[in-house]
Structures are given as C-alpha cells and as structure tokens.
Design an enzyme around this catalytic site. Structure first.
Site, mmCIF file in Angstrom:
data_model
loop_
_atom_site.group_PDB
_atom_site.id
_atom_site.type_symbol
_atom_site.label_atom_id
_atom_site.label_comp_id
_atom_site.label_asym_id
_atom_site.label_seq_id
_atom_site.Cartn_x
_atom_site.Cartn_y
_atom_site.Cartn_z
ATOM 1 N N ASN A 12 36.561 83.544 2.446
ATOM 2 C CA ASN A 12 35.824 82.312 2.723
ATOM 3 C C ASN A 12 34.339 82.656 2.704
ATOM 4 O O ASN A 12 33.828 83.272 3.629
ATOM 5 C CB ASN A 12 36.248 81.775 4.100
ATOM 6 C CG ASN A 12 35.421 80.586 4.550
ATOM 7 O OD1 ASN A 12 34.633 80.033 3.770
ATOM 8 N ND2 ASN A 12 35.590 80.188 5.797
ATOM 9 N N TRP A 13 33.685 82.259 1.653
ATOM 10 C CA TRP A 13 32.259 82.619 1.498
ATOM 11 C C TRP A 13 31.349 81.782 2.393
ATOM 12 O O TRP A 13 30.163 82.052 2.485
ATOM 13 C CB TRP A 13 31.838 82.467 0.024
ATOM 14 C CG TRP A 13 32.285 83.598 -0.850
ATOM 15 C CD1 TRP A 13 33.378 84.404 -0.669
ATOM 16 C CD2 TRP A 13 31.644 84.076 -2.044
ATOM 17 N NE1 TRP A 13 33.454 85.341 -1.669
ATOM 18 C CE2 TRP A 13 32.398 85.151 -2.526
ATOM 19 C CE3 TRP A 13 30.515 83.668 -2.753
ATOM 20 C CZ2 TRP A 13 32.062 85.847 -3.692
ATOM 21 C CZ3 TRP A 13 30.175 84.353 -3.915
ATOM 22 C CH2 TRP A 13 30.938 85.436 -4.370
ATOM 23 N N LYS A 14 31.900 80.727 2.987
ATOM 24 C CA LYS A 14 31.101 79.831 3.835
ATOM 25 C C LYS A 14 29.862 79.350 3.053
ATOM 26 O O LYS A 14 29.947 79.189 1.841
ATOM 27 C CB LYS A 14 30.750 80.529 5.154
ATOM 28 C CG LYS A 14 32.013 81.106 5.825
ATOM 29 C CD LYS A 14 31.813 81.566 7.238
ATOM 30 C CE LYS A 14 33.130 82.081 7.797
ATOM 31 N NZ LYS A 14 33.043 82.481 9.203
ATOM 32 N N HIS A 99 38.633 74.491 9.498
ATOM 33 C CA HIS A 99 37.989 75.731 9.954
ATOM 34 C C HIS A 99 37.227 75.433 11.249
ATOM 35 O O HIS A 99 36.665 74.347 11.416
ATOM 36 C CB HIS A 99 37.032 76.256 8.879
ATOM 37 C CG HIS A 99 36.542 77.629 9.179
ATOM 38 N ND1 HIS A 99 35.550 77.874 10.096
ATOM 39 C CD2 HIS A 99 36.941 78.845 8.716
ATOM 40 C CE1 HIS A 99 35.354 79.188 10.171
ATOM 41 N NE2 HIS A 99 36.184 79.799 9.343
ATOM 42 N N GLU A 101 34.436 76.262 12.252
ATOM 43 C CA GLU A 101 33.024 75.897 12.067
ATOM 44 C C GLU A 101 32.890 74.412 11.734
ATOM 45 O O GLU A 101 31.929 73.762 12.140
ATOM 46 C CB GLU A 101 32.390 76.803 10.998
ATOM 47 C CG GLU A 101 32.176 78.208 11.558
ATOM 48 C CD GLU A 101 32.184 79.313 10.531
ATOM 49 O OE1 GLU A 101 32.120 79.030 9.320
ATOM 50 O OE2 GLU A 101 32.281 80.481 10.949
ATOM 51 N N GLU A 169 42.603 81.956 13.491
ATOM 52 C CA GLU A 169 41.272 82.550 13.594
ATOM 53 C C GLU A 169 40.716 82.314 14.991
ATOM 54 O O GLU A 169 40.189 81.215 15.275
ATOM 55 C CB GLU A 169 40.318 81.912 12.574
ATOM 56 C CG GLU A 169 40.736 82.095 11.135
ATOM 57 C CD GLU A 169 39.548 82.020 10.185
ATOM 58 O OE1 GLU A 169 39.321 82.991 9.466
ATOM 59 O OE2 GLU A 169 38.837 80.998 10.186
ATOM 60 N N GLY A 175 32.864 86.560 12.967
ATOM 61 C CA GLY A 175 31.498 87.023 12.782
ATOM 62 C C GLY A 175 30.944 87.858 13.925
ATOM 63 O O GLY A 175 29.737 88.102 13.991
ATOM 64 N N SER A 214 36.615 88.794 11.804
ATOM 65 C CA SER A 214 36.114 90.173 11.746
ATOM 66 C C SER A 214 37.078 91.152 11.072
ATOM 67 O O SER A 214 37.174 92.317 11.472
ATOM 68 C CB SER A 214 35.743 90.666 13.149
ATOM 69 O OG SER A 214 34.665 89.905 13.663
ATOM 70 N N GLY A 235 35.703 86.317 6.204
ATOM 71 C CA GLY A 235 34.385 85.730 6.026
ATOM 72 C C GLY A 235 33.418 86.754 5.456
ATOM 73 O O GLY A 235 33.398 87.046 4.256
ATOM 74 N N GLY A 236 32.619 87.344 6.319
ATOM 75 C CA GLY A 236 31.541 88.239 5.898
ATOM 76 C C GLY A 236 31.955 89.306 4.892
ATOM 77 O O GLY A 236 31.260 89.519 3.885
#
Ligand code: 13P
Length: 252
Positions: A12-14, A99, A101, A169, A175, A214, A235-236
């Site tokens: 997920n590149w967000k 998600h 977010e 999640e 993150g 993470s 993510g990251g």
C-alpha cells in the site's frame, strides 16, 4: 486447513509516488518472478499511477495492481471521488477499503466500508477489507471486540475467497516500527478465522487474512510463519523494491 492458502504480499503506497517512481515499480516487476511459485504480489499505488503501472504489469503472472479506496457509486456528481468501475478500467484488480487512515481521516464507518466492498465486487475487483484496533482500544482490552465489530459491520454477505481479503492492521503498529507479539497475532488471526467460518462456512476457511503494521524484511519471516497469517499488507517497506521483494521472499 489454512496451509493450502496461497499467500498475498500487498504493498500500500498510500499518498506516495510520482511518475518517477515507475523505475522502482519496474524493479518490483523484474523481481516478481523469483517468488512467483510461492506468493501473489499486489502493488497499490496512488490512483494517479494505476493505469501506468497496470500497463507495465500486463501479462505478469503473479503481480497485480490495486487501488487504495473507491466510492460506493459507479458514477455521478461526487467531485474528487473515484469509482470501482474507474479503477477496474484503469487496470486495477483489487481495492483496499476501510483502511484505518481513511476511517480516521474521512470518518468512514463500517457501513460505508461495506458499501465500498460491494462496489468493488460490482466492478469485478477483489475487496481488501481492513480492520484493527487503536492503542487506546488495545489498552482497554477491547482488541477482539473491536475486530469482531468491524469485521461484522464491514463485510458484505456473499464474501468468498475469490472476492475478499481481510487485513488485520493494528492502528498502533502502522508506521511506528511496533508490532504485536507473535502470540497476539496468532490469537487475533485465529479469532478472525473463526468469525469468517461462522459467517461464511467453507469459504471462510479459505479467505486470506493479511497482517499489516510495520512489516519489514527483518520481521516478515516470523510474522508470515504464524498460523492463519496468509500474507502481508505493507506500507513504508513496500515503496522500495528491495524491501518489498525481500518480504515476499519470506516464502521463496
Ligand atoms: P506500515 O507498513 O508503514 O506500518 O503501514 C502498514 C499499512 O498501513 C498498510 O496498509
């Protein structure tokens, strides 16, 4: 029972990535073959890059392109929104819905997430439904109750292993570099599996349950080895081809 489920490693590149990121994506594509026998890969870039990435990924056996959100409706006067049909038209095969977010930034309710999952199916996309507790909810001992409530409320009927993926999640792990213990992940994924089976019978036993929060090359092998963890939502670490492929390589 769940051993036969083919894992899914999803990135997920967000809100990250410009056209210049195409080179990083091409490196992912080039490395995908090395894990093709063991896992499916999915890259969910921002909407602006879906069509370009999908064009490049055309014909790739185990790497698909996904989106990060969709509107429940197919079209209409909804300025700034993107429908599932548009995502499919751009070459997406899946879409993340609910998600944390989006639940936090846009106040998305379980009911809305459910409508978005139905919209994904209407357009022929796989829905990746996200659930997970906040730090405060965890501290209050509410993790399982929150997961049950979100799963029950966000999941449409008629979910199958072909049209649905669940992602657990924990919000506090996203993150932050923090992850739950393996024991906690095992307990929560088992709980989700039991809920899926209770609701969907045999299909519930086959639906992929991803862990997200993470995930890194250094912890992926341990996390992915846990019972009922059928892949990762990253993510990251999914922004770097080397890290993304190293995580996928936990299965190679
Ligand atoms: P991180 O891997 O950056 O913690 O993000 C997880 C996530 O939110 C994926 O959807």
């Amino acid at each position: 029972m769940t051993d036969a489920i083919r894992p899914l490693i999803a990135g997920n590149w967000k809100m990250n990535g410009l056209r210049a990121s195409t080179a990083e994506f091409e490196a992912m594509l080039a490395g995908a073959g090395s894990v093709a026998a063991k896992a499916d890969l999915l890259v969910c870039p921002p909407g602006t890059l879906i069509a370009a990435f999908a064009d490049k990924a055309r014909g790739a056996k185990n790497l698909a392109i996904g989106a990060q959100d969709c509107h429940p409706k197919a079209s209409g006067a909804h300025t700034g929104d993107i429908s599932a049909e548009m995502l499919a038209d751009s070459g997406a095969g899946a879409v993340i819905v609910g998600h944390s977010e989006r639940r936090a930034d846009h106040g998305e309710s379980d009911g809305l997430v459910r409508q978005k999952a139905e919209a994904a199916w209407r357009a022929g996309l796989t829905a990746i439904v996200c659930i997970g507790e906040t730090q405060a909810q965890r501290d209050a001992g509410q993790t399982l109750d929150i997961c049950r409530g979100q799963l029950t409320g966000s999941l449409p009927d008629k979910a199958t292993s072909g049209n649905l993926v669940v992602a657990y999640e924990p919000v506090w792990a996203i993150g932050t570099g923090l992850t739950p213990t393996s024991g906690d992940v095992e307990q929560i994924h088992k709980f989700i599996r039991e809920l899926l089976i209770a609701r969907l019978n045999g299909e519930g036993a086959k639906i992929r349950i991803l862990y997200g929060g993470s995930v890194k090359p250094s912890n992926a092998r341990e996390l992915m080895a846990i019972a009922n963890v059928n892949g990762a939502l990253i993510g990251g670490a999914s922004l770097k081809a080397a890290d993304f492929l190293a995580i996928a390589g936990s299965y190679a």
